[in-house]
Design a protein around this motif. Structure first.
Motif, PDB file in Angstrom:
ATOM      1  N   GLN A   1      34.874  44.970  28.374  1.00 23.93           N
ATOM      2  CA  GLN A   1      35.496  45.199  29.678  1.00 23.93           C
ATOM      3  C   GLN A   1      36.069  43.907  30.259  1.00 23.93           C
ATOM      4  O   GLN A   1      37.153  43.921  30.855  1.00 23.93           O
ATOM      5  CB  GLN A   1      34.478  45.807  30.636  1.00 23.93           C
ATOM      6  CG  GLN A   1      34.117  47.249  30.297  1.00 23.93           C
ATOM      7  CD  GLN A   1      33.043  47.810  31.215  1.00 23.93           C
ATOM      8  OE1 GLN A   1      32.386  47.086  31.951  1.00 23.93           O
ATOM      9  NE2 GLN A   1      32.863  49.115  31.160  1.00 23.93           N
TER      10      GLN A   1
ATOM     11  N   LEU B   1      39.344  43.228  28.535  1.00 24.91           N
ATOM     12  CA  LEU B   1      40.365  44.185  28.980  1.00 24.91           C
ATOM     13  C   LEU B   1      40.804  43.907  30.416  1.00 24.91           C
ATOM     14  O   LEU B   1      41.989  44.063  30.747  1.00 24.91           O
ATOM     15  CB  LEU B   1      39.832  45.609  28.861  1.00 24.91           C
ATOM     16  CG  LEU B   1      39.628  46.116  27.422  1.00 24.91           C
ATOM     17  CD1 LEU B   1      38.946  47.477  27.430  1.00 24.91           C
ATOM     18  CD2 LEU B   1      40.962  46.209  26.685  1.00 24.91           C
ATOM     19  N   GLU B   2      39.883  43.502  31.272  1.00 26.81           N
ATOM     20  CA  GLU B   2      40.246  43.148  32.652  1.00 26.81           C
ATOM     21  C   GLU B   2      41.190  41.960  32.664  1.00 26.81           C
ATOM     22  O   GLU B   2      42.154  41.908  33.443  1.00 26.81           O
ATOM     23  CB  GLU B   2      38.987  42.839  33.457  1.00 26.81           C
ATOM     24  CG  GLU B   2      38.191  44.077  33.847  1.00 26.81           C
ATOM     25  CD  GLU B   2      36.884  43.732  34.539  1.00 26.81           C
ATOM     26  OE1 GLU B   2      36.504  42.537  34.535  1.00 26.81           O
ATOM     27  OE2 GLU B   2      36.234  44.662  35.068  1.00 26.81           O
TER      28      GLU B   2
ATOM     29  N   LYS C   1      43.746  48.838  38.188  1.00 22.48           N
ATOM     30  CA  LYS C   1      42.363  48.419  37.938  1.00 22.48           C
ATOM     31  C   LYS C   1      41.911  49.003  36.611  1.00 22.48           C
ATOM     32  O   LYS C   1      42.546  49.916  36.073  1.00 22.48           O
ATOM     33  CB  LYS C   1      41.438  48.874  39.068  1.00 22.48           C
ATOM     34  CG  LYS C   1      41.361  50.384  39.231  1.00 22.48           C
ATOM     35  CD  LYS C   1      40.410  50.753  40.367  1.00 22.48           C
ATOM     36  CE  LYS C   1      40.323  52.277  40.531  1.00 22.48           C
ATOM     37  NZ  LYS C   1      39.371  52.653  41.607  1.00 22.48           N
ATOM     38  N   LEU C   2      40.829  48.461  36.086  1.00 23.37           N
ATOM     39  CA  LEU C   2      40.295  48.952  34.817  1.00 23.37           C
ATOM     40  C   LEU C   2      39.300  50.079  35.081  1.00 23.37           C
ATOM     41  O   LEU C   2      38.338  49.909  35.824  1.00 23.37           O
ATOM     42  CB  LEU C   2      39.598  47.824  34.057  1.00 23.37           C
ATOM     43  CG  LEU C   2      38.992  48.207  32.698  1.00 23.37           C
ATOM     44  CD1 LEU C   2      40.087  48.505  31.691  1.00 23.37           C
ATOM     45  CD2 LEU C   2      38.083  47.094  32.180  1.00 23.37           C
TER      46      LEU C   2
ATOM     47  N   CYS D   1      43.220  41.134  30.221  1.00 30.25           N
ATOM     48  CA  CYS D   1      44.498  41.644  29.703  1.00 30.25           C
ATOM     49  C   CYS D   1      45.274  42.368  30.796  1.00 30.25           C
ATOM     50  O   CYS D   1      46.504  42.239  30.896  1.00 30.25           O
ATOM     51  CB  CYS D   1      44.248  42.601  28.537  1.00 30.25           C
ATOM     52  SG  CYS D   1      43.568  41.830  27.049  1.00 30.25           S
ATOM     53  N   MET D   2      44.552  43.134  31.623  1.00 29.15           N
ATOM     54  CA  MET D   2      45.181  43.896  32.700  1.00 29.15           C
ATOM     55  C   MET D   2      45.787  42.951  33.739  1.00 29.15           C
ATOM     56  O   MET D   2      46.929  43.158  34.199  1.00 29.15           O
ATOM     57  CB  MET D   2      44.139  44.802  33.339  1.00 29.15           C
ATOM     58  CG  MET D   2      44.665  45.667  34.468  1.00 29.15           C
ATOM     59  SD  MET D   2      43.284  46.488  35.310  1.00 29.15           S
ATOM     60  CE  MET D   2      42.420  45.056  36.007  1.00 29.15           C
TER      61      MET D   2
ATOM     62  N   SER E   1      50.816  52.425  33.062  1.00 30.59           N
ATOM     63  CA  SER E   1      49.409  52.478  32.670  1.00 30.59           C
ATOM     64  C   SER E   1      49.281  52.373  31.152  1.00 30.59           C
ATOM     65  O   SER E   1      50.145  52.827  30.411  1.00 30.59           O
ATOM     66  CB  SER E   1      48.762  53.780  33.137  1.00 30.59           C
ATOM     67  OG  SER E   1      48.778  53.883  34.542  1.00 30.59           O
TER      68      SER E   1
ATOM     69  N   TYR F   1      39.586  53.459  27.837  1.00 28.45           N
ATOM     70  CA  TYR F   1      39.792  52.750  29.103  1.00 28.45           C
ATOM     71  C   TYR F   1      41.240  52.935  29.544  1.00 28.45           C
ATOM     72  O   TYR F   1      42.145  53.037  28.728  1.00 28.45           O
ATOM     73  CB  TYR F   1      39.515  51.252  28.935  1.00 28.45           C
ATOM     74  CG  TYR F   1      38.050  50.907  28.842  1.00 28.45           C
ATOM     75  CD1 TYR F   1      37.268  50.786  29.987  1.00 28.45           C
ATOM     76  CD2 TYR F   1      37.447  50.705  27.606  1.00 28.45           C
ATOM     77  CE1 TYR F   1      35.922  50.470  29.900  1.00 28.45           C
ATOM     78  CE2 TYR F   1      36.102  50.392  27.510  1.00 28.45           C
ATOM     79  CZ  TYR F   1      35.343  50.268  28.668  1.00 28.45           C
ATOM     80  OH  TYR F   1      34.004  49.969  28.578  1.00 28.45           O
TER      81      TYR F   1
ATOM     82  N   LEU G   1      44.064  50.975  31.733  1.00 23.88           N
ATOM     83  CA  LEU G   1      44.454  49.724  32.369  1.00 23.88           C
ATOM     84  C   LEU G   1      45.652  50.018  33.262  1.00 23.88           C
ATOM     85  O   LEU G   1      46.757  50.262  32.788  1.00 23.88           O
ATOM     86  CB  LEU G   1      44.828  48.666  31.331  1.00 23.88           C
ATOM     87  CG  LEU G   1      43.715  48.044  30.491  1.00 23.88           C
ATOM     88  CD1 LEU G   1      43.156  49.038  29.472  1.00 23.88           C
ATOM     89  CD2 LEU G   1      44.225  46.799  29.759  1.00 23.88           C
TER      90      LEU G   1
ATOM     91  N   ILE H   1      47.249  43.224  23.881  1.00 19.16           N
ATOM     92  CA  ILE H   1      45.906  43.664  24.255  1.00 19.16           C
ATOM     93  C   ILE H   1      45.012  43.768  23.023  1.00 19.16           C
ATOM     94  O   ILE H   1      43.895  43.238  22.995  1.00 19.16           O
ATOM     95  CB  ILE H   1      45.968  45.022  24.986  1.00 19.16           C
ATOM     96  CG1 ILE H   1      46.673  44.877  26.329  1.00 19.16           C
ATOM     97  CG2 ILE H   1      44.558  45.597  25.186  1.00 19.16           C
ATOM     98  CD1 ILE H   1      46.974  46.199  27.022  1.00 19.16           C
TER      99      ILE H   1
END
Length: 282
Positions: free
Chosen positions: A237, A240-241, A180-181, A243-244, A211, A175, A177, A253
């Protein structure tokens, strides 16, 4: 001596013989158990030492190099695992990989160590990820009677331009980050080992400063809870979103994902090795 006395002596003697035999069997069983426990302790000690050696082969923890901030972890399902990850910098380029050997335990760990050493041997004079994986497959597939195999993602990042070349051998796509993811577009290709004369495709993209690329093995998405449900891609996901949005650093993360998996699994036994590697291009 009366008849009753003789009978009594015979019974008493038989009892003593039975007691003596029982005592002998007990001592023999205790000796066997002590020997088994000693052997078990020896094996446990050797496996623990082998696990320490395996862990020392990988750059676990937080690392910072010029223009990259990295954090990686490996949580084996058993004393030893079949996952691998590594990274290095050479000639202004950052080389990194994550792999997953089919199986668990000592056999998978041995194949992992073999692949790990070959990987960097082929990377000494080559910067094309597809060619590196091609060379690795040529050796791994030769006389591979057991059809052992492993998946691997290998990337080479130009630290000046952010240009990323990569090759994916049937591994989980990483992925990205950023604003956007996104899941990195990856040709699946074949895993390494089971077939000779396989072509591996080279792909390219450009990372923007700030990134983060997040790589993992399927011990993440296939982690089970007590109900035999999988953690899955959607849950990964969502974490992770989050975290982003919080603009977390690589270690934060990985820690957040690890905590989410442990919370989901609760007391369920870990079913597979879990490896995660987060790399921020600064």
């Amino acid at each position: 001596m009366s008849y009753l006395s003789k009978i009594f002596n015979i019974i008493a003697g038989s009892g003593l013989l039975a007691l003596g035999y029982s005592h002998y069997r007990t001592l023999r069983e205790l000796k066997r158990l002590r020997k088994a426990n000693t052997e078990k302790s020896r094996i446990t000690s050797e496996l623990h030492l082998a696990s320490q050696i395996q862990q020392s082969m990988m750059p676990i923890g937080h690392k910072v190099f010029d223009k990259v901030d990295i954090y990686g972890t490996l949580l084996p399902a058993r004393e030893m695992g079949g996952d691998l990850f590594d990274h290095m910098i050479r000639d202004g380029k950052f080389y990194f990989c994550v792999g997953d050997v089919c199986g668990k335990g000592a056999p998978a760990a041995m194949l992992m160590a073999y692949a790990h050493s070959l990987l960097w041997t082929f990377s000494r004079d080559e910067s094309n990820p597809a060619r590196i994986i091609q060379s690795l497959n040529e050796v791994a597939s030769k006389d591979n009677i057991s059809c052992a195999f492993f998946t691997l993602f290998f990337g080479v990042l130009d630290l000046t331009t952010g240009h990323l070349q990569y090759c994916n051998a049937a591994h989980n796509p990483p992925y990205i980050l950023s604003d956007k993811l996104t899941m990195l577009d990856c040709d699946p290709n074949q895993p390494i080992g089971p077939m000779e004369d396989v072509e591996f495709t080279l792909q390219e993209t450009t990372l923007t400063p700030g990134s983060t690329i997040f790589l993992y093995t399927d011990g993440l998405t296939e982690a089970n809870n007590t109900k035999k449900e999988e953690f899955g891609t959607e849950r990964a996901q969502k974490v992770l979103e989050d975290c982003m949005k919080k603009q977390l650093k690589p270690q934060e993360i990985v820690d957040a994902v690890t905590e989410a998996v442990h919370h989901f699994a609760m007391n369920a036994e870990q079913s597979d090795d879990l490896t995660m590697l987060a790399i921020r291009y600064q």
